[in-house]
Design an enzyme around this catalytic site. Structure first.
Site, PDB file in Angstrom:
ATOM      1  N   ASP B 128     -15.898  -1.834  65.239  1.00  0.00           N
ATOM      2  CA  ASP B 128     -15.639  -2.894  66.166  1.00  0.00           C
ATOM      3  C   ASP B 128     -14.694  -2.476  67.488  1.00  0.00           C
ATOM      4  O   ASP B 128     -13.643  -2.046  67.229  1.00  0.00           O
ATOM      5  CB  ASP B 128     -15.057  -4.198  65.555  1.00  0.00           C
ATOM      6  CG  ASP B 128     -14.930  -5.119  66.339  1.00  0.00           C
ATOM      7  OD1 ASP B 128     -15.237  -5.301  67.477  1.00  0.00           O
ATOM      8  OD2 ASP B 128     -13.649  -6.070  66.189  1.00  0.00           O
ATOM      9  N   ASP B 130     -13.078  -3.815  70.591  1.00  0.00           N
ATOM     10  CA  ASP B 130     -13.065  -5.092  71.229  1.00  0.00           C
ATOM     11  C   ASP B 130     -12.133  -5.028  72.826  1.00  0.00           C
ATOM     12  O   ASP B 130     -11.285  -4.402  72.483  1.00  0.00           O
ATOM     13  CB  ASP B 130     -12.010  -5.887  70.302  1.00  0.00           C
ATOM     14  CG  ASP B 130     -12.039  -7.509  70.545  1.00  0.00           C
ATOM     15  OD1 ASP B 130     -12.426  -8.273  69.728  1.00  0.00           O
ATOM     16  OD2 ASP B 130     -11.514  -7.945  71.543  1.00  0.00           O
ATOM     17  N   ASP B 326     -11.268  -1.235  66.014  1.00  0.00           N
ATOM     18  CA  ASP B 326     -10.068  -2.028  65.014  1.00  0.00           C
ATOM     19  C   ASP B 326     -10.271  -1.358  63.573  1.00  0.00           C
ATOM     20  O   ASP B 326     -11.306  -1.556  63.145  1.00  0.00           O
ATOM     21  CB  ASP B 326     -10.702  -3.541  65.385  1.00  0.00           C
ATOM     22  CG  ASP B 326      -9.782  -4.211  64.437  1.00  0.00           C
ATOM     23  OD1 ASP B 326      -9.003  -3.797  63.312  1.00  0.00           O
ATOM     24  OD2 ASP B 326      -9.855  -5.686  64.550  1.00  0.00           O
TER      25      ASP B 326
END
Lengths: 353, 421
Positions: B128, B130, B326
């Site tokens: 991920d 972000d 992440d």
């Protein structure tokens, strides 16, 4: 291509399937260990175990392959009959370290000797179910798949084993022979433990039973000393992370460096003296009094920089995968905060909450 | 490819499914109702999307081995659902119009059981990226801050509300072109590391726009399925550049702060992180008799040019070259992820597969609502680009295309005009 192991290989690696096949093919019956001519083998096995557990000593000198195979087999039988987990694990660790030395030598020679290389690749494939590859464009390096590496290296806490500090390329991790063998030590040790656990015997040869009896007597004599957990004041709360380390120790299993450091600093902070702590560390399969004493003196500030080491914080313990948090840990940032608390106080508080 | 888009035939009999499966649907989910007009309108609009575009939703091949989860417009999360066919999910989604749909990256024998009884088989490797983890300076300008105390929307990222001086604030992310550019840069860095270092076939890597302010990378390489959480954490740590030892570069610094060569064999200096750092710092490899000395001399010379110490320079290089993933997302094997093709209630955008990362524009490619005019009440003066067109909004009533309305209402920057309900 079928690769046949030489007799010298069987002497070095008696845990291989081909060694078992050899025993089967000679129609050797385990009851033959009761024969007088076999006393030499049984004594050799017993002395090896004895040397491992009492002195932490290993003998690398090899006899003829038949003798080595039977010595290994007799050792397994003695340990199976004695059924003392800690001794079994200690034996497995030392024996795997012995095999490790042979593997390193053989791997070093394998770069110039293709036949040797193929034999070693076969050994790795048979025992560890893994393919290792010789990197032809880079001298004296083997490579293994990244996933195979990570799967094994995560048990090591030293930074040098972290993937980022390795040479990683195209899905492979490059390792020199010492590293590749070190990576598999734990598995080799587990393989030996499994061999002992999986032995199915109805009756043991009498002479094997005698040897195992001697082992039990020795073990009972040293076990009269208190259990590791007895060192802890029952009225006080033992932090769950420390409790877990005690459990591992009582099972005769090895501890990573970070766990040893946590236990040692915690016990030093609990005002245990070095002799008492050494007594606890004796349960480690690779216990060495000299090294343990030096390190404890270093941690307590009596040696080296005279800096006294403090107990690691809960945050650090978590990062090292040593945290086994329970309700007693509520609101603490260091396990020593539990030292001053009585368990019943905490339970009372918990009840209120 | 583990995830596949639904074929029309799968959905053909969905209307019948709706009736057939109704008794089996979880009862507690039925009791959740939107609490305000914005949620009511979004629910109606989202339902329209799923009715029209359910074909976008990429369901896993073995649906019955995955756990599904839903968020409803009451903002409550419902987990531990399982389905046997795409039609069942379609029926469920149309019936309850959830605000968000999630699916586990893991395979379980019993996906609808509590976690300890699910019996884990394996899990896809997921990353991920972000926007908030990039800490871009532009976000301080173009994001908004909503005050929990007085409900005022402040322009920019503030520490205290400009109206009531309250400090209970939450940031409303409105990614700009710069944010998207840097997010894509991280995606490309990640793909490069996965391919070059981990040897992962790029064909097994799928890049998805997360539906709000980031990207998800799914690796469908079967070899990685059985990896445990701690093993995935080690991969994350590698990508984040954590724990690098200076000695890995083939030298150490002694007590007199002098460089000492420590690797006799420098044949492997050009691989992995080591190679990447040395290449970035333009440090060349030498061979032959004086290889070690030349290597050290070169670094000493560069230190004077940089006017900063080597360790600091290496740390800065690692920071630049690392991928801002992440790590918790990658290591959590029991997490449920937004389902590809479903809508993200934080924006109204769909989580969508990016076939060409470079040309991907979320304000065009992830936006599936129509251009019919909707009356909204904007809480701020703002301008926003959608599908290549700039929309200027004044605080108060505005008429905008449906896709702009969905975005601004989902972001909490506007309210729906009551006449639209």
């Amino acid at each position: 291509m079928s690769i046949k192991l030489g007799t010298n290989d069987l002497a070095k690696y008696p845990f291989l399937n081909e060694a078992s096949t050899y025993v089967k093919e000679t129609h050797f019956d385990l009851q033959e260990f009761d024969r007088t001519e076999m006393e030499f083998i049984l004594n050799r096995s017993f002395n090896k175990i004895d040397n491992f557990i009492k002195n932490g000593e290993t003998n690398y000198k090899l006899e003829k392959f038949e003798i080595e195979i039977l010595t290994f087999l007799a050792s397994l039988l003695i340990l199976k009959s004695a059924s003392i987990d800690i001794i079994t694990k200690k034996f497995a660790l030392f024996e795997s370290m012995r095999f490790e030395k042979y593997l390193v030598e053989d791997l070093k020679n394998s770069f110039k000797d293709e036949k040797k290389r193929l034999i070693l690749l076969k050994i790795f494939n048979e025992i560890f179910k893994i393919d290792i590859f010789c990197e032809t464009i880079v001298n004296e390096f083997y490579k293994i798949r990244v996933i195979d590496y990570i799967h094994r290296s995560i048990v090591f806490h030293e930074e040098e084993w972290k993937l980022i500090n390795r040479t990683v390329k195209n899905g492979f991790v490059y390792l020199n022979v010492n590293e590749i063998v070190r990576l598999f030590r734990n598995e080799l040790s587990l393989l030996i433990i499994d061999k002992i656990k999986n032995m199915k015997l109805v009756t043991f040869p009498d002479k094997v039973l005698k040897k195992s009896q001697n082992l039990k007597i020795y073990w009972d004599s040293i076990n009269k000393r208190s259990k590791v957990s007895d060192h802890v004041n029952k009225n006080r709360t033992t932090p769950p992370c420390i409790d877990h380390i005690y459990k591992v120790l009582n099972n005769g299993e090895n501890l990573p460096h970070s766990a040893r450091l946590l236990l040692a600093t915690f016990l030093l902070f609990s005002e245990k003296n070095i002799e008492e702590i050494i007594e606890i560390f004796k349960k480690l399969p690779d216990y060495n009094e000299q090294i343990t004493r030096y390190q404890l003196e270093h941690l307590s500030g009596k040696k080296g920089s005279s800096k006294k080491y403090f107990v690691p914080s809960c945050e650090k313990i978590k990062l090292q995968n040593l945290c086994h948090e329970t309700f007693v840990c509520k609101g603490i940032i260091n396990p020593i905060q539990l030292l001053g608390k009585r368990r019943d106080e905490i339970e009372k508080e918990e009840g209120k909450g | 490819m583990i995830f596949s888009t639904n074929s029309k035939s799968d959905l053909k009999n969905a209307a019948d499914m709706l009736k057939e499966n109704e008794p089996t649907l979880k009862i507690d989910f039925k009791n959740s109702e939107p609490s305000n007009n914005n949620q009511l309108w979004l629910k109606k609009t989202f339902k329209k999307y799923y009715f029209k575009y359910f074909i976008n939703v990429a369901l896993p091949e073995k649906i019955n081995l995955h756990e599904f989860g839903f968020r409803y417009f009451d903002e409550k999360m419902y987990r531990h659902f399982s389905f046997n066919s795409p039609g069942e999910i379609y029926a469920f989604v149309l019936k309850f119009s959830p605000s968000d749909i999630y699916c586990s990256s893991s395979f379980y024998r019993n996906p609808s059981e509590p976690m300890d009884k699910k019996e884990w088989y394996g899990s896809e490797l997921i990353f991920d990226i972000d926007g908030k983890d990039l800490h871009l300076e532009c976000t301080l300008e173009h994001n908004y801050t909503r005050c929990h105390g007085c409900n005022l929307i402040n322009a920019g990222v503030l520490e205290k509300c400009s109206n009531c001086n309250g400090s209970r604030l939450n940031v409303i992310e409105i990614p700009c072109k710069n944010c998207i550019f840097f997010l894509k840069k991280e995606v490309k860095k990640l793909i490069n590391l996965l391919v070059e270092d981990f040897g992962i076939d790029s064909k097994t890597i799928s890049v998805y726009f997360s539906g709000n302010n980031g990207f998800h990378l799914h690796v469908a390489d079967k070899d990685y399925l059985p990896l445990l959480s701690v093993e995935r954490a080690e991969i994350s740590s590698y990508l984040l550049g954590k724990g690098f030892k200076l000695e890995t570069l083939g030298l150490k610094i002694n007590n007199d702060k002098k460089f000492i060569p420590i690797l006799k064999n420098k044949q492997l200096l050009d691989c992995g992180w080591r190679g990447r750092i040395l290449k970035n710092l333009k440090i060349n490899f030498y061979s032959g008799k004086n290889a070690d000395n030349n290597f050290i001399k070169q670094i000493e010379k560069l230190e004077t040019i940089w006017n900063c110490d080597f360790q600091q320079k290496v740390a800065k290089t690692i920071e630049d070259l690392s991928v801002k993933i992440d790590p918790m997302v990658t290591m959590d094997i029991h997490r449920i992820f937004r389902l590809a093709g479903s809508l993200n209630s934080k924006s109204g955008f769909a989580k969508i597969l990016c076939n060409d990362v470079d040309s991907f524009d979320p304000f065009k490619d992830a936006c599936f609502f129509d251009k019919s005019t909707i009356e909204i009440v904007s809480k701020i003066d703002t301008s926003i680009f959608f599908k290549g067109k700039k929309y200027n909004l004044n605080k108060g009533s505005n008429s905008v295309p449906e896709y702009v309305a969905v975005y601004l209402i989902s972001k909490g920057l506007a309210d729906i005009n009551l006449k639209e309900i």
